[in-house]
Design a protein around this motif. Sequence first.
Motif, PDB file in Angstrom:
ATOM      1  N   GLY A   1     -52.738  36.648 -46.858  1.00 36.90           N
ATOM      2  CA  GLY A   1     -54.122  36.999 -47.239  1.00 36.90           C
ATOM      3  C   GLY A   1     -54.928  37.300 -46.206  1.00 36.90           C
ATOM      4  O   GLY A   1     -56.234  38.007 -46.472  1.00 36.90           O
ATOM      5  N   SER A   2     -55.050  36.713 -45.049  1.00 39.03           N
ATOM      6  CA  SER A   2     -55.843  37.112 -43.734  1.00 39.03           C
ATOM      7  C   SER A   2     -55.022  36.762 -42.526  1.00 39.03           C
ATOM      8  O   SER A   2     -53.870  36.008 -42.818  1.00 39.03           O
ATOM      9  CB  SER A   2     -56.992  36.230 -43.949  1.00 39.03           C
ATOM     10  OG  SER A   2     -56.888  34.797 -43.683  1.00 39.03           O
ATOM     11  N   ALA A   3     -55.472  36.937 -41.553  1.00 41.04           N
ATOM     12  CA  ALA A   3     -54.929  36.596 -40.315  1.00 41.04           C
ATOM     13  C   ALA A   3     -54.795  35.219 -40.108  1.00 41.04           C
ATOM     14  O   ALA A   3     -54.358  34.554 -39.069  1.00 41.04           O
ATOM     15  CB  ALA A   3     -55.672  37.090 -39.196  1.00 41.04           C
ATOM     16  N   ALA A   4     -55.863  34.316 -40.806  1.00 40.55           N
ATOM     17  CA  ALA A   4     -55.698  33.027 -40.670  1.00 40.55           C
ATOM     18  C   ALA A   4     -54.644  32.471 -41.471  1.00 40.55           C
ATOM     19  O   ALA A   4     -54.300  31.001 -41.191  1.00 40.55           O
ATOM     20  CB  ALA A   4     -57.142  32.317 -41.154  1.00 40.55           C
ATOM     21  N   ASP A   5     -53.726  32.998 -42.178  1.00 41.42           N
ATOM     22  CA  ASP A   5     -52.408  32.456 -42.832  1.00 41.42           C
ATOM     23  C   ASP A   5     -51.832  31.890 -42.005  1.00 41.42           C
ATOM     24  O   ASP A   5     -51.396  32.418 -40.914  1.00 41.42           O
ATOM     25  CB  ASP A   5     -51.806  33.573 -43.749  1.00 41.42           C
ATOM     26  CG  ASP A   5     -52.797  33.316 -45.234  1.00 41.42           C
ATOM     27  OD1 ASP A   5     -53.604  32.258 -45.362  1.00 41.42           O
ATOM     28  OD2 ASP A   5     -52.473  34.597 -45.817  1.00 41.42           O
TER      29      ASP A   5
END
Length: 329
Positions: free
Chosen positions: A101-105
């Motif tokens: 979903g985002s690079a933070a996953d």
Amino acid sequence: MKRIAFLFALTLLSGAPALAASVGGQKPADTAIEHPRGYVALNHSILIQDGVIRLGDLFQGTGEYAERVVAYAPRPGSRAVFDARWLKRVAAAFKLNWQPGSAADRVVVERDSQVISKSEIEALLFERLVAEGGDASSRATLANRSFRLHLPVGEDYLLGVDQINLDASTGRFSAVLAWGNAKDERRRVSGRLERMTEVPVLAKRKMGGDTIEEGDLEWVEMPQARLARNAVTDPSHLIGMAAKRTISAGNPITENDIRRPVDIAKGATVTMVLSTPSMRLTAKGKALESGATGDTIRISNSQTSTVIEGVVTGPGQVRVDAQVNLAMR
């Protein structure tokens, strides 16, 4: 093992997290998966016990590929983080229907462990040191005070001392702890074999001026080398004494920490006693300084304001020596 070693090299080349990915002995892109998987979800935080991480640990809904090994697990008691880019490559290799979903996953993997405490290890080392000729009245102390050993869970690992060396002149030792069968299941430690002694300490903190009584004391064992030279080891030298300042509980008490209790405080009214074989005279005075029994203090006579010296004989009372005071004038 062959599969894991192959994919460890794959991870290094791709710049993914330190752990390696293994997909059944083949590169992820070459894995023979014909059909896309259904909906899958990411497990953001997991606790594992095995030495490897499987696809089903990272994702939910991986079906028959859930048991496929994709990475080494971190060492027992440690954790590893798998970022979105690495997870995306693994998902693509197995044609999972998942995109970050985002690079933070990310997935945080923690490796469960059975913890061997510092005291347990010191007891093990002490037993071996005594068997090697060490002093049985001593104690083995590890140099690393926060040391703990994490062993894998799920199996019974026999922890032992593989090697040990003791310098009898300094008490320093080094040893190798070993468990399991693998070469990396060893840990080198160092420490000191310290001779122990028992000392009286306060069971509760005392404030300055408080008197130490027998019931205030308890015994603790501590390394003799760490004991101050002026530490009081005879409890009879503590009982009845007063604390000069606050003394913490559990610590050795030194001669500098105590004094005789003050029987006369500065400014207090005292009774001066002058005794001879034929008479006994008393007079009131004001103490110009504090003193304990046996101390010589200065006193101002309340009637004449003459300053004389007297020896404290108890609470509120001093003995006056006429010859000494005459010599002062």
